[in-house]
Design a protein around this motif. Structure first.
Motif, mmCIF file in Angstrom:
data_model
loop_
_atom_site.group_PDB
_atom_site.id
_atom_site.type_symbol
_atom_site.label_atom_id
_atom_site.label_comp_id
_atom_site.label_asym_id
_atom_site.label_seq_id
_atom_site.Cartn_x
_atom_site.Cartn_y
_atom_site.Cartn_z
ATOM 1 N N MET A 1 -18.854 12.743 29.114
ATOM 2 C CA MET A 1 -19.891 12.439 30.085
ATOM 3 C C MET A 1 -21.037 13.446 29.973
ATOM 4 O O MET A 1 -20.816 14.620 29.751
ATOM 5 C CB MET A 1 -19.328 12.515 31.510
ATOM 6 C CG MET A 1 -19.252 11.191 32.211
ATOM 7 S SD MET A 1 -18.449 11.387 33.828
ATOM 8 C CE MET A 1 -19.662 12.420 34.624
ATOM 9 N N THR A 47 -13.959 7.653 35.160
ATOM 10 C CA THR A 47 -14.666 7.815 33.891
ATOM 11 C C THR A 47 -14.589 6.534 33.070
ATOM 12 O O THR A 47 -13.495 6.062 32.717
ATOM 13 C CB THR A 47 -14.079 8.981 33.079
ATOM 14 O OG1 THR A 47 -14.113 10.171 33.880
ATOM 15 C CG2 THR A 47 -14.872 9.201 31.810
ATOM 16 N N ASP A 48 -15.757 5.932 32.814
ATOM 17 C CA ASP A 48 -15.885 4.685 32.041
ATOM 18 C C ASP A 48 -15.199 3.488 32.701
ATOM 19 O O ASP A 48 -15.026 2.437 32.064
ATOM 20 C CB ASP A 48 -15.338 4.859 30.612
ATOM 21 C CG ASP A 48 -16.178 5.821 29.787
ATOM 22 O OD1 ASP A 48 -17.411 5.857 29.996
ATOM 23 O OD2 ASP A 48 -15.612 6.542 28.946
ATOM 24 N N GLY A 69 -18.785 8.864 36.697
ATOM 25 C CA GLY A 69 -18.614 8.287 35.372
ATOM 26 C C GLY A 69 -18.382 6.799 35.343
ATOM 27 O O GLY A 69 -18.117 6.224 34.278
ATOM 28 N N GLN A 95 -25.302 2.373 32.740
ATOM 29 C CA GLN A 95 -24.172 2.509 33.671
ATOM 30 C C GLN A 95 -24.288 1.623 34.911
ATOM 31 O O GLN A 95 -23.296 1.425 35.612
ATOM 32 C CB GLN A 95 -24.035 3.965 34.150
ATOM 33 C CG GLN A 95 -23.209 4.855 33.240
ATOM 34 C CD GLN A 95 -22.974 6.225 33.865
ATOM 35 O OE1 GLN A 95 -23.566 7.219 33.446
ATOM 36 N NE2 GLN A 95 -22.108 6.285 34.861
#
Length: 274
Positions: A1, A47-48, A69, A95
């Motif tokens: 990140m 995250t993701d 994230g 994002q």
């Protein structure tokens, strides 16, 4: 990140775009960055991870989810908020996807290839309707978890246990094949404008569904039982064909009232009718 970008203060964004909260849309904006970060941590590591957010408004929780994230899909009905969200998208390229529209009319599941988390400070006027829709989805559901802000009294109804005053239909529908917990209270002073009631965040994760039970049957049973919650089951369930016979088969006394019947017992009753 990558490192977290330095964003303009949310109050500044709201003022620049003239985003007074709309009572008609059930809006109350959360501005406390630390509080929003705590909410974003409730689902776990994002995250993701894909996240669906309903009613982001000026993007307070959206900021926290992006900073964690997540890849966020935000559905916003208030077109006044779209430019502010577009600015936020520029800070987090790739994002954030913003969809303008009514969450009650959009097939949210079709927006994802995988299973997203759902995290939202839900507009008060549609929160319960959306929750019931997500709980009634085919099982295993299309979402991974629900992290949702409600008025405190609604949150208590979702997580209530048998014989608790708030225990009712919503508790059974939320708990018969998922786990629901009160993740954190949120004081009314945290919102702009401050609502008249306190709020709380509920976290729901799916469990295995009990075999041989149809959601539609359970929903009808609980609607009848709690629709006349002060009456004995032999009266409140008269409108459900076969329910009185099913009570006898599963060993539930017809003289009991709905608030004394556990989630497990409602499941057994629904299985007998399914």
């Amino acid at each position: 990140m990558t490192s977290t970008p330095i964003l303009p203060p949310l109050r500044e964004v709201i003022a620049r775009h003239g985003l007074a909260a709309s009572k008609a849309l059930g809006q109350n904006f959360l501005l406390d960055a630390q509080l929003l970060a705590r909410i974003a941590r409730i689902p776990g590591d994002l995250t993701d991870a894909e996240v669906l957010e309903i009613g982001p408004g000026p993007g307070g929780l959206t900021r926290a989810l992006l900073a964690a994230g997540a890849k966020v899909t935000a559905i916003e009905r208030d077109r006044r908020c779209i430019p502010a969200l577009a600015e936020l998208s520029d800070f987090y390229p790739g994002q954030l996807r913003v969809i303008e529209g009514d969450a009650l009319e959009i097939d949210a599941a079709a927006l994802f290839e995988g299973k997203p988390h759902i995290a939202s400070n839900l507009p008060y006027n549609i929160g319960t309707a959306l929750l019931v829709r997500w709980l009634s989805a085919d099982w295993a559901p299309w979402w991974r978890s629900l992290t949702l802000m409600f008025q405190k009294e609604v949150a208590e109804r979702i997580v209530a246990k048998t014989d608790d005053d708030p225990y009712g239909r919503l508790a059974v529908l939320a708990q018969w094949r998922s786990s629901a917990k009160l993740a954190m209270p949120v004081h009314r002073s945290a919102f702009t404008p401050a609502p008249k009631v306190m709020s709380a965040v509920v976290h729901i994760t799916p469990d295995d569904a009990p075999p041989g039970v149809r959601f539609a049957v359970l929903e009808r049973l609980t609607a009848a039982a709690f629709g006349q919650r002060r009456k004995m089951l032999r009266q409140s369930l008269k409108s459900v064909p076969g329910a009185l016979e099913a009570l006898e088969r599963v060993g539930i006394e017809s003289t009991r009232r709905a608030e004394t019947v556990s989630v497990v017992e409602f499941v057994e009753l629904a299985r007998a009718l399914s």
